[in-house]
Motif scaffolding. Sequence first.
Motif, PDB file in Angstrom:
ATOM      1  N   ASN A 294       0.817  -1.216   0.000  1.00 23.90           N
ATOM      2  CA  ASN A 294       0.000   0.000   0.000  1.00 23.90           C
ATOM      3  C   ASN A 294       0.851   1.267   0.000  1.00 23.90           C
ATOM      4  O   ASN A 294       0.561   2.247   0.706  1.00 23.90           O
ATOM      5  CB  ASN A 294      -0.942  -0.001   1.216  1.00 23.90           C
ATOM      6  CG  ASN A 294      -1.911  -1.163   1.196  1.00 23.90           C
ATOM      7  OD1 ASN A 294      -2.497  -1.479   0.158  1.00 23.90           O
ATOM      8  ND2 ASN A 294      -2.071  -1.824   2.335  1.00 23.90           N
ATOM      9  N   ASP A 295       1.889   1.259  -0.830  1.00 21.23           N
ATOM     10  CA  ASP A 295       2.817   2.377  -0.940  1.00 21.23           C
ATOM     11  C   ASP A 295       2.300   3.363  -1.987  1.00 21.23           C
ATOM     12  O   ASP A 295       2.403   3.124  -3.190  1.00 21.23           O
ATOM     13  CB  ASP A 295       4.200   1.847  -1.332  1.00 21.23           C
ATOM     14  CG  ASP A 295       5.278   2.914  -1.348  1.00 21.23           C
ATOM     15  OD1 ASP A 295       4.935   4.101  -1.524  1.00 21.23           O
ATOM     16  OD2 ASP A 295       6.460   2.560  -1.221  1.00 21.23           O
ATOM     17  N   ALA A 296       1.740   4.479  -1.518  1.00 17.97           N
ATOM     18  CA  ALA A 296       1.145   5.467  -2.427  1.00 17.97           C
ATOM     19  C   ALA A 296       2.188   6.081  -3.347  1.00 17.97           C
ATOM     20  O   ALA A 296       1.899   6.379  -4.515  1.00 17.97           O
ATOM     21  CB  ALA A 296       0.440   6.561  -1.623  1.00 17.97           C
ATOM     22  N   ALA A 297       3.417   6.274  -2.848  1.00 19.38           N
ATOM     23  CA  ALA A 297       4.474   6.857  -3.679  1.00 19.38           C
ATOM     24  C   ALA A 297       4.848   5.916  -4.812  1.00 19.38           C
ATOM     25  O   ALA A 297       5.127   6.347  -5.937  1.00 19.38           O
ATOM     26  CB  ALA A 297       5.699   7.175  -2.816  1.00 19.38           C
ATOM     27  N   ALA A 298       4.832   4.615  -4.548  1.00 21.42           N
ATOM     28  CA  ALA A 298       5.130   3.629  -5.589  1.00 21.42           C
ATOM     29  C   ALA A 298       4.055   3.643  -6.671  1.00 21.42           C
ATOM     30  O   ALA A 298       4.360   3.559  -7.861  1.00 21.42           O
ATOM     31  CB  ALA A 298       5.251   2.238  -4.976  1.00 21.42           C
TER      32      ALA A 298
END
Length: 322
Positions: A294-298
């Motif tokens: 759940n990595d928004a930056a990724a």
Amino acid sequence: MATLYRSLFSPLLLTTLLLAPTVAAAAPQVRQIDQEPKDASRDRVVPIRIYLPETEKPLPVILFSHGLGGSRENSRYLGDFWAEHGYVSVFLQHAGSDEEVWKGVERRQILQAMKQAANGKNMLDRNKDVSFILDQLEIWNKQHDSALHSKLDLKHIGMAGHSFGAVTTTAVAGRKFPLGMTTSEPRLDAFLPMSPQTSKGMSAADSFGEIKAPMLCMTGTEDSSHIDGNTTPASRREVYKALPAGDKYELVFDGAQHSAFSDTTGLRVGRRDPDHHPAIQQISLKFWDAYLKNDAAAKQWLQSNQPRKETTLKKSDVWQWK
């Protein structure tokens, strides 16, 4: 169904320290664990190779399905890489469509043996292998004497595969086959098919049009098939086109052949561009980070042109999303 188929404070020293790149944290040590669990209900052994990083907390899991004639030893460049970056990687081996298909077979008969193994029964067996291994991982995660005890985050699981393994990957993602057959596996969260393919006698829209889960398709402009002449580089790209919008991605290497995504060697492998594996590793990792951590930056990175700037992609390669 027969065709279904990575001086201390001198100005000079001070400048050097300020401009020196930040040293990245060392990658965790990775253990390889081979297991041969048996599915008693089918009297079938499903060999697996686990790439287990040192960890004090549960980590997301990635399953990988090899191509026709392959084994759990294939694609180590991905197993090691993903594990070094915080994933437990589990590589399956599928009896009936693994290396036993061609071992001991006369060279001139290998292609025919491979074609015969690319059948509906083996496809279904592979799908059941995935569900069985998920069951087994749940058991091991709870067993105190297991190397996997409390190390698996089984609420975040990805599935990847190459070639026949891509058929397996899209099958458990919920693609439809002729006669409306589907073998979706609800415990899986995100999917990465390498060299995906369509179904004979069924449109890509009918087959892939209802897959809502995140999916990253990878192929090449010369990604053809020795097993099925109807599977062409163009037909492989029909898969992405048919997927509904929302968390879908496509990577197409210009000039890449079918072998671009594997790490096997031999006379029949063909040429392989050394820039491809690093790009596959980096882009796939961002995909897993986005949808298993759940990595928004990724996710933001994926939905931009950053992959072109920060990986080994060439100008002629395709990177797109929808």
